[in-house]
Enzyme design. Sequence first.
Site, PDB file in Angstrom:
ATOM      1  CD  GLU A 147      -2.577   1.262   2.493  1.00 44.18           C
ATOM      2  OE1 GLU A 147      -3.399   2.383   2.808  1.00 44.18           O
ATOM      3  OE2 GLU A 147      -2.810   0.062   3.111  1.00 44.18           O
TER       4      GLU A 147
ATOM      5  CE  LYS B  84      -4.584 -17.875  12.707  1.00 47.19           C
ATOM      6  NZ  LYS B  84      -4.261 -18.378  14.140  1.00 47.19           N
TER       7      LYS B  84
ATOM      8  CG  ASP C 156      -1.170 -16.223  12.035  1.00 49.35           C
ATOM      9  OD1 ASP C 156      -1.480 -16.013  10.841  1.00 49.35           O
ATOM     10  OD2 ASP C 156      -1.668 -17.461  12.913  1.00 49.35           O
TER      11      ASP C 156
ATOM     12  CG  HIS D 290     -10.070  28.535   4.227  1.00 51.16           C
ATOM     13  ND1 HIS D 290     -10.067  29.428   5.044  1.00 51.16           N
ATOM     14  CD2 HIS D 290      -9.082  28.886   3.232  1.00 51.16           C
ATOM     15  CE1 HIS D 290      -9.469  30.634   4.323  1.00 51.16           C
ATOM     16  NE2 HIS D 290      -8.842  30.066   3.414  1.00 51.16           N
TER      17      HIS D 290
END
Length: 1073
Positions: free
Chosen positions: A714, A848, A924, A1022
């Site tokens: 990413e 998990k 993991d 703004h």
Amino acid sequence: MLSFLTEVTGAIAQTSARRPIQFMVVPALLASIAYLSIIDDYIPEHIKSSSGSSGISYYHPYTSSHYKSQPDLDKWTAIDKEHINDDIYTQANQISVIPLRFRRFQDVVPNVPNAIHISDNEQILIVPTDQIENSLDQLQEITNNGITWKARNNDKLAKYYDYIRYGLNKVQDAIQHAENFDILLIFVAYLGMWYALIKVFVDMRKIGSKFWLAFSTLTSSTFAFLLALLVSNKFLHTKVSLLSLSEGIPFLVSVIGFKHKVSIATIVANSSTASPEDVPHVVGKAVSSHCLSMLRDHLVVIGGLLSCAIYAHHLTGLRNFCILSSLILSFDLILVYTFFSAILGLKVEINRARRTEDLQNALEEEGISSLVAARVAEQSATIEHPNEHNFFKSNNSSIAYFKVIMSLGFFAFHAFWLGSSWLYSTTDGGESFSRFSFLSNIPTLSQDISQQIPIGRKGTVVTILPTIFFMPSGFMVQLEDFIYLVLSKFSSAIRDSIISKFLVFGFALSIVTNVYFLNAARYQVSATHKLIEKEISRPQDSSVTATTTTTATGTTSSGAATSKTIGNNKGLKSVQEIPDNEDESSDEELEIKAPVKVLPLEECVKVLKEGKVKTLSNDEVSSLVVGGKLPLYALEKQLADNKRAVIVRRKAIAKLANAPVLDTNRLPYAHYDYDRVFGACCENVIGYMPLPVGVAGPLIIDEKPYHIPMATTEGCLVASTMRGCKAINAGGGVETVLTRDGMTRGPCVRFPTLKRAGAAKLWIDSEQGQATIKKAFNSTSRFARLQHIQTALAGTSLFIRFRTTTGDAMGMNMISKGVEYSLKYMVEECGWDDMEIVSVSGNYCTDKKPAAINWIEGRGKSIVAAARIPADVVTKVLKSDVDALVELNISKNLVGSAMAGSVGGFNAHAANLVTAVYLACGQDPAQNVESSNCITLMEKDKETGDLNVSVSMPSIEVGTIGGGTILEPQGAMLDLLGVRGPHPTNPGANAQQLAKIVASAVLAAELSLCSALAAGHLVQSHMQHNRSKAPAAGATTTTTPAITDSKASNGSIASNGKDLKRLEEGSVTCIKS
């Protein structure tokens, strides 16, 4: 000059640590020689004379005035053994006196016929000398009132009872005749000495040594004392009396102490695991760092003692003790550089070897095969200490037991034959012997004895035989006889002229052999490194270089030698090797180089049945797989080459899945250590997936900087985190707190009835149940320790949540093994034989999967990380402002997540950082589900206007051993953070620190993204505000800025171009993030 001394002492210490056996054995032998040389100087004369003697004879001449009357004690004269056969003595009346003593374990002692009572437990038997043998035979065993008394040798264990009692009497007598101030002074000195001795053990325990380092420290000082005593007594002829030693040594120990040795040992212990240097350099640096302070302290005291000896030369006792003390300090200084440094060197070697073994055991408990665990542990030790020439390849608790047994055996053996006590004075006679004294085996002639002896006409010779001691026969007597028999046989064997020579020869041979093997081990490691360097620097052979050939289809292939990764002192380098066969080469090159006909499938099957699959070519093995004759998972076992198994598997799957992409290098497979993967990380391996790894930081966490590795695809994630790190560092860094540490596993069990299920729940929740299961659970592992058990009942199903510490491992395999055993123990031993185990994991863990129980109760490591960001840093670095960040965090992270019904998701993007760090560090990645539970809080400091930001993450699940951490790239990233493997002194500390690093990285990323979002919102508001001021006909004016600060509210932002630019930059960052 000072630097020269430091270098010299460091060099001596390095040499001692490099040759530990020589520098330990030689001082020990010298100290033993010193002990044997001086021990006779301190054995009382009356004990010397009684040892092994047949008796002491006295003569009293005939005087008519004393015939048949009481003899005069003053007229008794001792007879020298040389004159015992003179006529005057042989013609005299011969009488023998047998002293008898009964140890008072009974109320009544037996009455020996014709014996004269001296006291309650002392008798004497006076018999003619010609009847002595018959009398002694009758005295071997006496029976009285059903109790059998046996004659004993006082050279056994029972003599120490007399020694202690006599010593206490001597101390009591000395105290009664001493001044009160002297008593107080000596008492304070002894308190100081015992404080110093106990403090050594306490301080050494703090650095991880329970006994041996402290014992070695005291042994070094003891050796110095013995050597100094030898020089003082034998060479300088300044003997110090026992009284002076007993009074002066406590003062010396209290003044000098052992602080320097403890400090040196502490530095060595801390550097033994943290420093990559070899052992001699670690020890040498530690000793040289204390050289000046140790020399200063010792020389000052030595100078004072010598001055006192010169000034008070007329006080012989004081002068001699001052000289002895100076010698003790001098030898102690020498032994620190030699003997003590050698011990520290061995201790470091043992610690490093033990850490390697602990890592291997922990990996095996995590479910990794023993071969992989052993290799990973050994390579980890090589990487951590690349310069180390470690000759300790294994370490076992039996070694410690052996050392303890040998030490106790030595002291026990010595205690049986010591034969003396240093508590005795060196003078005979006196008040101590005015009565019948049994502390010597042969008492002196006393008034009590002389009054019972008649004087003959030719005089009387009386022989006082050694005292016979009697004890009631029992188990202790039999045990003492057995021990005495064994040790006496052993002692006789040692004293034998031939056997003793063989023992000396064997001892010398053992030392030479140990030295030879240690040097050989070092030479082998050195030679291996030199060979590697030679192979690296050697020019590449033309026969090994890649050859380019053109096939009929016009494609180009190159056969290259394999590149094998080898670790050495300077890191990891690539070494070209000639392939042993065609396995590494392409098919096209094989056709040209060595066209070999591929065996038909039937022939290959025959070879498979013969167990010779490794003799087949890659294509032939691949045909077995494609033909269904050889499973994919069995390639590693059949080929005994993990890398070749990957190559064959790629060929087979390329045909089975019709995926020619596996015939290319688009998915890489070369230059990877598959030995660490097989049996530990992955099955049916066909290669590895490269991921780009970035680094964010440095980020100051608890006053220590860290560069945080992140594996991600990413964009802008690492850059955004870097910006957060910069802002946090400007405010002083991150502070972290560990609130809980415990991995969980929640099995599900079922009972026939609800009543039984409820009873089981109540029993498990009780103290008895908790203690019983905890004992069973803890017996399954050296590392896992059960903390608490939580239960929940649903019908007849009972869910049990085990919370356990697992050291530096993430611990799922470790805790699962303990849970299985605990449930089995409940069924078989605790009366719950009707309990049915539905599943070892009943989703009550929860692992998990999103679960409120992890958010509330925590799982793994529960961390809170906080930082203070100055307001000007928020403006200049984050391009935002404090009020906007606080408002955004409330609206987005708190209210927004609550509206979405989130559990543990009160954050901006914690999962981004958790997953990136997990991938980089071998964790993991699936556990980012619960590990990403996080609530981000921001508030404005009312006094300073700064931003206080924190993240609370109750379920970070990480480990620094096992799983993906055994892979070299991931292990290298843990090394970057300084948390690889098990912590050497505090199990679990490395994993806890990794969790703190993860939480701190999340904090930095949260701060950066929220700042970007807040800045973007401000820009939008703004711009709307600016447009509302512009005249536009027919347009509806809207001035609703969503977020404004004090400047925005009065329109000052519009007039400030710098603020506008800052906010625009923040919005760009927001878009990228």
